[in-house]
Design a protein around this motif. Structure first.
Motif, PDB file in Angstrom:
ATOM      1  N   VAL A 170     -10.666  43.602  51.158  1.00  0.00           N
ATOM      2  CA  VAL A 170      -9.989  43.327  52.095  1.00  0.00           C
ATOM      3  C   VAL A 170      -9.712  44.136  53.644  1.00  0.00           C
ATOM      4  CG1 VAL A 170      -7.570  44.258  52.775  1.00  0.00           C
ATOM      5  CG2 VAL A 170      -7.628  43.352  50.940  1.00  0.00           C
ATOM      6  N   VAL A 171     -10.713  45.103  53.424  1.00  0.00           N
ATOM      7  CA  VAL A 171     -10.067  45.805  54.942  1.00  0.00           C
ATOM      8  C   VAL A 171     -11.654  44.773  55.844  1.00  0.00           C
ATOM      9  CG1 VAL A 171     -11.593  48.008  55.959  1.00  0.00           C
ATOM     10  CG2 VAL A 171     -10.759  48.295  53.903  1.00  0.00           C
ATOM     11  N   PHE A 172     -12.223  44.270  55.621  1.00  0.00           N
ATOM     12  CA  PHE A 172     -13.117  43.599  55.914  1.00  0.00           C
ATOM     13  C   PHE A 172     -12.829  42.320  56.714  1.00  0.00           C
ATOM     14  CE2 PHE A 172     -17.658  44.675  54.030  1.00  0.00           C
ATOM     15  CZ  PHE A 172     -17.907  45.546  54.814  1.00  0.00           C
ATOM     16  N   ILE A 173     -11.418  41.855  55.907  1.00  0.00           N
ATOM     17  CA  ILE A 173     -10.902  40.694  56.112  1.00  0.00           C
ATOM     18  C   ILE A 173     -10.137  41.241  57.507  1.00  0.00           C
ATOM     19  CG2 ILE A 173      -8.594  39.324  55.915  1.00  0.00           C
ATOM     20  CD1 ILE A 173      -9.846  38.885  52.776  1.00  0.00           C
ATOM     21  N   ALA A 174      -9.203  42.259  57.018  1.00  0.00           N
ATOM     22  CA  ALA A 174      -8.873  42.751  58.678  1.00  0.00           C
ATOM     23  C   ALA A 174      -9.510  43.167  59.860  1.00  0.00           C
ATOM     24  CB  ALA A 174      -7.899  44.167  57.316  1.00  0.00           C
ATOM     25  N   LEU A 175     -10.451  43.339  60.321  1.00  0.00           N
ATOM     26  CA  LEU A 175     -11.573  44.012  61.055  1.00  0.00           C
ATOM     27  C   LEU A 175     -11.877  42.298  61.555  1.00  0.00           C
ATOM     28  CD1 LEU A 175     -13.926  46.912  59.654  1.00  0.00           C
ATOM     29  CD2 LEU A 175     -12.429  46.964  61.456  1.00  0.00           C
ATOM     30  N   MET A 176     -12.190  41.280  60.635  1.00  0.00           N
ATOM     31  CA  MET A 176     -12.947  39.789  61.372  1.00  0.00           C
ATOM     32  C   MET A 176     -11.270  39.496  61.189  1.00  0.00           C
ATOM     33  SD  MET A 176     -15.993  39.886  61.356  1.00  0.00           S
ATOM     34  CE  MET A 176     -15.716  41.669  61.520  1.00  0.00           C
ATOM     35  N   THR A 177     -10.484  40.334  61.975  1.00  0.00           N
ATOM     36  CA  THR A 177      -9.159  39.541  61.658  1.00  0.00           C
ATOM     37  C   THR A 177      -8.738  39.760  63.154  1.00  0.00           C
ATOM     38  OG1 THR A 177      -7.979  38.607  59.260  1.00  0.00           O
ATOM     39  CG2 THR A 177      -6.336  38.954  61.686  1.00  0.00           C
ATOM     40  N   TRP A 178      -9.000  41.463  63.409  1.00  0.00           N
ATOM     41  CA  TRP A 178      -9.155  42.045  64.417  1.00  0.00           C
ATOM     42  C   TRP A 178      -9.913  40.977  65.767  1.00  0.00           C
ATOM     43  CZ3 TRP A 178     -12.239  45.135  67.628  1.00  0.00           C
ATOM     44  CH2 TRP A 178     -11.696  45.813  68.006  1.00  0.00           C
TER      45      TRP A 178
ATOM     46  N   ARG B  25      -2.904  37.562  76.962  1.00  0.00           N
ATOM     47  CA  ARG B  25      -4.425  38.463  77.993  1.00  0.00           C
ATOM     48  C   ARG B  25      -5.354  38.012  76.867  1.00  0.00           C
ATOM     49  NH1 ARG B  25      -5.360  45.131  76.609  1.00  0.00           N
ATOM     50  NH2 ARG B  25      -7.976  44.851  77.600  1.00  0.00           N
ATOM     51  N   PHE B  26      -5.487  37.881  75.720  1.00  0.00           N
ATOM     52  CA  PHE B  26      -6.818  37.336  74.619  1.00  0.00           C
ATOM     53  C   PHE B  26      -7.112  35.787  74.437  1.00  0.00           C
ATOM     54  CE2 PHE B  26      -5.281  42.053  72.447  1.00  0.00           C
ATOM     55  CZ  PHE B  26      -6.241  42.293  73.168  1.00  0.00           C
ATOM     56  N   ARG B  27      -6.173  35.322  74.981  1.00  0.00           N
ATOM     57  CA  ARG B  27      -6.331  33.338  74.382  1.00  0.00           C
ATOM     58  C   ARG B  27      -6.588  32.752  73.227  1.00  0.00           C
ATOM     59  NH1 ARG B  27      -8.470  31.970  80.716  1.00  0.00           N
ATOM     60  NH2 ARG B  27      -7.541  30.248  79.992  1.00  0.00           N
ATOM     61  N   THR B  28      -5.819  33.422  72.140  1.00  0.00           N
ATOM     62  CA  THR B  28      -6.205  33.289  70.880  1.00  0.00           C
ATOM     63  C   THR B  28      -4.561  32.680  70.212  1.00  0.00           C
ATOM     64  OG1 THR B  28      -5.791  34.968  70.331  1.00  0.00           O
ATOM     65  CG2 THR B  28      -8.233  34.665  71.130  1.00  0.00           C
ATOM     66  N   PRO B  29      -5.306  31.652  69.063  1.00  0.00           N
ATOM     67  CA  PRO B  29      -3.853  31.575  68.921  1.00  0.00           C
ATOM     68  C   PRO B  29      -3.533  32.853  67.589  1.00  0.00           C
ATOM     69  CG  PRO B  29      -5.774  30.538  68.076  1.00  0.00           C
ATOM     70  CD  PRO B  29      -6.374  31.266  68.565  1.00  0.00           C
ATOM     71  N   SER B  30      -2.659  34.041  68.574  1.00  0.00           N
ATOM     72  CA  SER B  30      -2.254  34.937  68.008  1.00  0.00           C
ATOM     73  C   SER B  30      -1.783  35.034  66.177  1.00  0.00           C
ATOM     74  CB  SER B  30      -1.679  35.653  68.688  1.00  0.00           C
ATOM     75  OG  SER B  30      -0.435  35.461  69.076  1.00  0.00           O
ATOM     76  N   PHE B  31      -0.825  34.520  66.576  1.00  0.00           N
ATOM     77  CA  PHE B  31       0.347  34.636  64.720  1.00  0.00           C
ATOM     78  C   PHE B  31      -0.712  34.012  64.067  1.00  0.00           C
ATOM     79  CE2 PHE B  31       3.454  32.308  62.344  1.00  0.00           C
ATOM     80  CZ  PHE B  31       3.961  33.755  62.102  1.00  0.00           C
ATOM     81  N   SER B  32      -1.032  32.935  64.348  1.00  0.00           N
ATOM     82  CA  SER B  32      -1.683  31.747  62.785  1.00  0.00           C
ATOM     83  C   SER B  32      -2.899  32.907  62.419  1.00  0.00           C
ATOM     84  CB  SER B  32      -2.498  30.508  64.251  1.00  0.00           C
ATOM     85  OG  SER B  32      -1.037  29.911  64.219  1.00  0.00           O
ATOM     86  N   THR B  33      -4.027  33.867  63.553  1.00  0.00           N
ATOM     87  CA  THR B  33      -5.051  34.700  63.253  1.00  0.00           C
ATOM     88  C   THR B  33      -4.217  35.532  62.313  1.00  0.00           C
ATOM     89  OG1 THR B  33      -5.915  33.761  65.642  1.00  0.00           O
ATOM     90  CG2 THR B  33      -6.907  36.002  64.207  1.00  0.00           C
ATOM     91  N   LEU B  34      -3.141  36.041  62.069  1.00  0.00           N
ATOM     92  CA  LEU B  34      -2.644  37.327  61.877  1.00  0.00           C
ATOM     93  C   LEU B  34      -2.589  36.224  60.229  1.00  0.00           C
ATOM     94  CD1 LEU B  34      -0.898  39.014  64.311  1.00  0.00           C
ATOM     95  CD2 LEU B  34      -3.522  39.359  63.440  1.00  0.00           C
ATOM     96  N   VAL B  35      -1.820  35.509  60.680  1.00  0.00           N
ATOM     97  CA  VAL B  35      -1.034  34.589  59.014  1.00  0.00           C
ATOM     98  C   VAL B  35      -2.551  34.516  58.009  1.00  0.00           C
ATOM     99  CG1 VAL B  35      -0.326  32.520  58.232  1.00  0.00           C
ATOM    100  CG2 VAL B  35       0.768  34.283  60.249  1.00  0.00           C
ATOM    101  N   MET B  36      -3.561  33.775  58.932  1.00  0.00           N
ATOM    102  CA  MET B  36      -4.536  33.750  58.642  1.00  0.00           C
ATOM    103  C   MET B  36      -5.847  34.980  57.978  1.00  0.00           C
ATOM    104  SD  MET B  36      -5.028  30.278  57.702  1.00  0.00           S
ATOM    105  CE  MET B  36      -3.913  29.232  58.056  1.00  0.00           C
ATOM    106  N   GLY B  37      -5.336  35.507  58.409  1.00  0.00           N
ATOM    107  CA  GLY B  37      -6.150  36.979  57.474  1.00  0.00           C
ATOM    108  C   GLY B  37      -5.292  37.854  56.509  1.00  0.00           C
ATOM    109  N   ILE B  38      -3.719  37.930  56.960  1.00  0.00           N
ATOM    110  CA  ILE B  38      -2.342  37.604  55.710  1.00  0.00           C
ATOM    111  C   ILE B  38      -2.578  37.642  54.945  1.00  0.00           C
ATOM    112  CG2 ILE B  38      -0.452  38.204  55.640  1.00  0.00           C
ATOM    113  CD1 ILE B  38       0.378  39.376  58.625  1.00  0.00           C
ATOM    114  N   ALA B  39      -2.626  36.104  54.906  1.00  0.00           N
ATOM    115  CA  ALA B  39      -2.289  35.478  53.537  1.00  0.00           C
ATOM    116  C   ALA B  39      -4.186  34.964  52.804  1.00  0.00           C
ATOM    117  CB  ALA B  39      -2.778  33.299  53.971  1.00  0.00           C
ATOM    118  N   ALA B  40      -4.890  35.275  53.119  1.00  0.00           N
ATOM    119  CA  ALA B  40      -5.994  35.561  52.630  1.00  0.00           C
ATOM    120  C   ALA B  40      -6.324  36.437  51.883  1.00  0.00           C
ATOM    121  CB  ALA B  40      -7.648  35.002  53.841  1.00  0.00           C
ATOM    122  N   SER B  41      -5.345  37.714  52.203  1.00  0.00           N
ATOM    123  CA  SER B  41      -6.015  39.351  51.503  1.00  0.00           C
ATOM    124  C   SER B  41      -5.264  39.190  50.607  1.00  0.00           C
ATOM    125  CB  SER B  41      -5.083  40.335  52.572  1.00  0.00           C
ATOM    126  OG  SER B  41      -6.465  40.127  53.264  1.00  0.00           O
TER     127      SER B  41
END
Length: 519
Positions: A151-159, A354-370
């Motif tokens: 789960v820590v690795f998923i969190a780090l790669m999500t970040w 600022r980061f120009r990434t799909p911020s919400f979708s990225t966080l949802v993917m990390g949370i859903a996978a965890s």
């Protein structure tokens, strides 16, 4: 092109504005790196090679070659569709324009569910292999330690994914370099061992290793091909980053073809070297020894690499961590695109200013996978293992849809040139048919109660989790269709065969571009 009136719920913005992603950030090499890294080449070999040898013995090299064929054909479909529609929604967007909103939505779901399931697997492998490097390795046998670490690795790669494609590209260059360094060292030292006579089971290659007519059984051949299909999966990650490349219409397709070709060379080369060194016998370090089938590298690392054996363990860890990040990227961009065209709630279309990434979708993917990983581990590690085994169903599902979408979308000009006849009709159709057959054959095999690690509802748990996860997509699609915000999409107003897509015609000036700036 035609467009719907404004009151029909068209997505905001214009094609020139795109979706707000960091356009112009990746060159050809950066795209190839993402395509390769997403397949996790070292881990894929670790997880698959032993089982392929058990299925077909010395025909393992030709099994990898045969499995490469539908992947190559589908890669051509991706290239052709991307040149016409370089949208980060890839299979979702293309299938919607070809077959309508229902098929398109399910193609997008196939990409998402495959990503979530494989992230759980990659997290588990990351946790196990990290603790194999620490002390006596006993912590790798403690499920709660492995799960927490994963789960820590998923969190780090999500970040990392949240912070931008540029930092991800730099990280992937390093991680992929470590993987290929370990594989190159393994191949060189294995061949040296064969040449100097120190290899315990030195085996001379024969033409039968590459003979597609030498398979002893249809069942073994089918099993090996389905296993081998899994290790090629992931190269399409570079297509999901199409809107962030310098040349969105051409670079991603070229990167996909280069990635698949490099994977073929990698897998066949490592397999041949391992077979020459260890043979395919059922004893000792032989690749046919069932006791070593779930990780032949663990059995070979000490005898082949000696004092450098730890490098293979590091490479597997790095491979899983690397693929964790590159799996989050395309799934998040897929849901971003779905939200932009109102196939998902608007929140999924949020792009970080600022980061120009799909911020919400990225966080949802990390949370859903965890969440999926934790829940499956608590319920049953056998069911988690079965869900991972069922991945091939989701992969074959959306790859096949993409192949068929290529043929249908270009149906009006398939035979106007030799290029179109070959690359928009023949090869995509053959690839789609092969993968559809693989899907059907896999589903039938997985329904057997003896298949996999669990039995649910009186049939194989692998079938239930695989087909069930796709069926869940139907349930979610119907639930979303009942919401007012979905009407424009399911009515065909926001995305149809003739509607423009939100893709910038040329990259903007982005100061932090990878691989030497803009072309």
């Amino acid at each position: 092109m035609t467009s719907a009136p404004a009151d029909q719920g068209l997505p905001s913005g214009t094609p020139d504005q795109g979706k707000g992603l960091a356009t112009g950030s990746l060159g050809l090499w950066g795209s190839v790196v993402f395509g390769l890294a997403s397949t996790a080449p070292v881990y894929s070999l670790v997880a698959t090679l032993g089982f392929v040898v058990l299925a077909v013995g010395a025909q393992a090299p030709i099994a990898f070659i045969v499995a490469f064929i539908p992947m190559l054909f589908i890669a051509f479909a991706y290239r052709e569709l991307n040149e016409a529609i370089p949208d980060c929604g890839t299979s979702f967007t293309w299938a919607t324009k070809a077959f309508g909103p229902w098929v398109g939505w399910m193609a997008g779901w196939g990409v998402a569910v495959a990503g979530i399931v494989v992230l759980a697997n990659l997290a588990q492998i990351s946790g196990i292999y990290l603790w194999l490097l620490v002390g006596d390795g006993s912590l790798a046998e403690k499920p709660w330690v492995v799960t927490a670490t994963g789960v820590v690795f998923i969190a780090l790669m999500t970040w990392v994914s949240f912070r931008g494609v540029e930092i991800g590209a730099r990280l992937q260059n390093v991680l992929l370099g470590i993987q290929y360094l370990a594989l190159a060292l393994f191949v060189v030292l294995a061949l040296v061992g064969v040449a100097d006579g120190t290899a315990p089971n030195a085996t001379t290659p024969t033409l039968d290793w590459f003979n597609p007519l030498a398979f002893n059984s249809v069942e073994g051949f089918t099993e090996a091909i389905l296993l081998a299909l899994f290790i090629y999966w992931g190269w399409d990650a570079c297509l999901a980053l199409n809107e962030e490349t310098k040349d969105p219409r051409h670079i991603p397709g070229r990167a996909a073809l280069i990635s698949t070709a490099l994977l073929l060379v990698t897998y066949v080369g490592v397999t041949v070297a391992a077979m020459m060194y260890a043979g395919v016998g059922a004893e000792g370090i032989g690749l046919g020894n069932e006791a070593n089938s779930d990780d032949v590298f663990l059995a070979l690392k000490d005898v082949v690499l000696g004092q450098w054996s730890w490098l293979l363990v590091v490479a597997v860890l790095v491979s899983a961590v690397s693929s964790t990040q590159t799996t989050i990227l395309p799934t998040a961009r897929g849901t971003l695109s779905m939200a932009v065209y109102k196939a998902l709630p608007q929140r999924f279309g949020t792009v970080h200013p600022r980061f120009r990434t799909p911020s919400f979708s990225t966080l949802v993917m990390g949370i859903a996978a965890s969440a999926y990983y934790i829940v499956m581990t608590i319920i049953s590690e056998n069911i988690l293992a079965d869900s991972i085994l069922s991945l091939g169903l989701a992969i074959a599902f959306y790859y096949a849809i993409t192949g068929f979408a290529c043929v249908w979308y270009f149906r009006r000009d398939l035979f106007t040139s030799r290029h179109n006849a070959v690359f928009r009709f023949l090869l995509p159709l053959l690839g789609a048919l092969m993968l559809a057959a693989a899907f059907i054959k896999s589903a039938i095999d997985m329904a057997d109660a003896e298949y996999g690690y669990s039995v649910l509802l009186g049939i194989g748990g692998t079938f239930v989790t695989g087909i069930g996860s796709l069926a869940l997509g139907l349930v979610l699609m119907v639930a979303w269709q009942s919401r007012p915000g979905s009407r424009a999409f399911f009515a065909g107003h926001t995305l149809n065969e003739n509607s423009p897509v939100l893709v910038p015609e040329s990259p903007d000036t982005h100061p932090r571009s990878i691989n030497g700036g803009h072309s």
